[in-house]
Motif scaffolding. Structure first.
Motif: not given
Length: 201
Positions: A112-119, A153-155, A188-191
């Protein structure tokens, strides 16, 4: 012999690579105080999202401007991640390889931490809103676009996985991330975020 134009794909590619290297360097420098990591991520994503829309002309200048503008809110958003992340790391170190309900719970919280931190920081880079609403919108987008969330999240976790792998893998990837890896990952994630945000606007 025909002369190459500055608009030639080779020069465009070299120019983009140079921008990535400069952005990566300034990103790493602005992350050094640790408390500024959230602001640095917001600034980096603001530049990358503009590049996706082909609106970025002076990436370093835009980064510095965004870092200054997002300092207050970026810090406010990052502090909970810093505290909770520290607690989770302590739990992992304390639990070691022990398999238990507590360990499973810690694993879920890390996810959950990784998902929130990614968004949170890309959302903050794109939209002007209160910190509370940014977190709420980040959660909504992460769930609604879950397949993209897994990829994002993987990236973001690639450097962590390489570090944990150690040995030759870490030695090979460390120079890449110190040179341009973080900015390229954000690009990459910005795309992906560009497509997600377009659906929300």
């Amino acid at each position: 012999m025909k002369k190459l134009s500055i608009d030639h794909p080779f020069f465009c590619c070299m120019g983009n690579l140079g921008d990535m290297i400069l952005l990566n360097l300034i990103f790493l420098l602005t992350c050094i105080p640790v408390i500024t990591i959230g602001t640095a991520q917001t600034a980096l994503y603001r530049v990358m999202l503009r590049r996706v829309r082909k609106e970025s002309s002076y990436p370093v200048k835009e980064y510095l401007e965004a870092f200054k503008e997002e300092w207050k809110q970026g810090t406010a958003s990052w502090l909970p991640f810093l505290v909770i992340g520290g607690v989770l790391i302590f739990d992992v170190m304390y639990l070691g390889r022990e398999w238990s309900i507590w360990g499973v719970g810690t694993g879920v919280l890390i996810s959950v931490w990784c998902i929130f931190a990614s968004y949170v920081f890309p959302v903050q880079a794109q939209f002007e809103n209160t910190t509370k609403n940014i977190w709420r919108n980040a959660a909504f987008m992460a769930v609604r676009h879950f397949p993209c969330t897994i990829l994002i999240v993987f990236v973001n976790l690639i450097p962590v996985l390489c570090f944990l792998a150690g040995g030759a893998v870490m030695q090979l990837t460390a120079p890449i991330y110190l040179t341009a890896g973080f900015s390229l990952a954000a690009r990459v994630n910005a795309e992906l975020f560009g497509k997600i945000f377009k659906k929300c606007m």
